[in-house]
Design a protein around this motif. Structure first.
Motif, PDB file in Angstrom:
ATOM      1  N   SER A   1       2.839  11.828   1.284  1.00  0.00           N
ATOM      2  CA  SER A   1       2.100  12.675   1.557  1.00  0.00           C
ATOM      3  C   SER A   1       3.072  14.112   2.413  1.00  0.00           C
ATOM      4  O   SER A   1       4.037  13.505   3.104  1.00  0.00           O
ATOM      5  CB  SER A   1       0.787  12.634   2.766  1.00  0.00           C
ATOM      6  OG  SER A   1       0.321  13.814   3.078  1.00  0.00           O
TER       7      SER A   1
ATOM      8  N   ARG B   1       2.061   5.103  -0.410  1.00  0.00           N
ATOM      9  CA  ARG B   1       1.548   6.219  -0.232  1.00  0.00           C
ATOM     10  C   ARG B   1       2.717   7.398   0.051  1.00  0.00           C
ATOM     11  O   ARG B   1       3.817   6.920   0.403  1.00  0.00           O
ATOM     12  CB  ARG B   1       0.539   6.178   1.059  1.00  0.00           C
ATOM     13  CG  ARG B   1      -0.678   5.307   0.989  1.00  0.00           C
ATOM     14  CD  ARG B   1      -1.337   5.457   2.072  1.00  0.00           C
ATOM     15  NE  ARG B   1      -2.418   4.302   1.891  1.00  0.00           N
ATOM     16  CZ  ARG B   1      -3.546   4.332   2.714  1.00  0.00           C
ATOM     17  NH1 ARG B   1      -3.647   5.466   3.437  1.00  0.00           N
ATOM     18  NH2 ARG B   1      -4.658   3.352   2.733  1.00  0.00           N
TER      19      ARG B   1
ATOM     20  N   TRP C   1      -2.979   7.646   8.286  1.00  0.00           N
ATOM     21  CA  TRP C   1      -2.741   6.581   7.639  1.00  0.00           C
ATOM     22  C   TRP C   1      -2.036   5.345   8.942  1.00  0.00           C
ATOM     23  O   TRP C   1      -2.389   4.339   8.600  1.00  0.00           O
ATOM     24  CB  TRP C   1      -1.726   6.647   6.625  1.00  0.00           C
ATOM     25  CG  TRP C   1      -2.426   7.322   5.271  1.00  0.00           C
ATOM     26  CD1 TRP C   1      -3.650   7.479   5.261  1.00  0.00           C
ATOM     27  CD2 TRP C   1      -1.692   7.939   4.585  1.00  0.00           C
ATOM     28  NE1 TRP C   1      -3.656   8.482   3.892  1.00  0.00           N
ATOM     29  CE2 TRP C   1      -2.600   8.584   3.501  1.00  0.00           C
ATOM     30  CE3 TRP C   1      -0.132   8.361   4.223  1.00  0.00           C
ATOM     31  CZ2 TRP C   1      -2.016   9.321   2.264  1.00  0.00           C
ATOM     32  CZ3 TRP C   1       0.421   8.992   3.021  1.00  0.00           C
ATOM     33  CH2 TRP C   1      -0.898   9.757   2.236  1.00  0.00           C
TER      34      TRP C   1
ATOM     35  N   ASP D   1       0.764  -1.247  -0.042  1.00  0.00           N
ATOM     36  CA  ASP D   1      -0.072   0.090   0.069  1.00  0.00           C
ATOM     37  C   ASP D   1       0.957   1.222  -0.078  1.00  0.00           C
ATOM     38  O   ASP D   1       1.484   1.517   1.112  1.00  0.00           O
ATOM     39  CB  ASP D   1      -0.833   0.082   1.202  1.00  0.00           C
ATOM     40  CG  ASP D   1      -1.843   1.340   1.328  1.00  0.00           C
ATOM     41  OD1 ASP D   1      -1.840   2.016   0.427  1.00  0.00           O
ATOM     42  OD2 ASP D   1      -2.627   1.134   2.314  1.00  0.00           O
TER      43      ASP D   1
END
Length: 131
Positions: A38, A36, A47, A34
């Protein structure tokens, strides 16, 4: 900005290159990735908290939050699985203020200075730890 910002420190690989490497390594190891990214501390904290019920392990490159975010540390401390901290550059060779890592206080292991290959090392280790 990976691949553009300070290539003498971080190299020329892009975030897309990192994601491709992570997905390929995850597939080789039989683990789901997963992926990600940011720049928002609050989003990262959310998260991490969500991962408590959806992930067996966390690989995190906290970037600029490494030496500043007690909030991310507190979120990681709530996670029960292994946590591997990854840095593309060797923090110990960077500015003194970068030597402190709050995230390391929650990490199972830390990999730094191997460029983006550090992500592959971390995924392999996480797969071992959660397998």
């Amino acid at each position: 900005m990976l691949g553009v910002r300070q290539p003498e420190v971080y190299g020329h690989d892009t975030l897309d290159d990192v994601e491709r490497l992570c997905r390929a390594t995850g597939e080789e190891c039989g683990v789901e990735i997963d992926f990600r990214q940011s720049d928002s501390e609050a989003e990262i904290m959310g998260w991490i908290k969500a991962a408590r019920t959806s992930a067996a392990g966390i690989l995190i490159n906290p970037a600029g939050f490494t030496s500043t975010s007690i909030a991310i540390l507190d979120s990681l401390l709530m996670f029960d699985g292994p946590i591997i901290e990854v840095h593309i550059s060797p923090l110990f060779r960077r500015d003194e203020f970068r030597h402190l890592s709050y995230v390391s206080k929650a990490a199972t292991a830390k990999i730094e200075g191997f460029g983006i290959r550090g992500y592959a090392f971390a995924i392999n280790r996480l797969a071992d730890l959660v397998g």
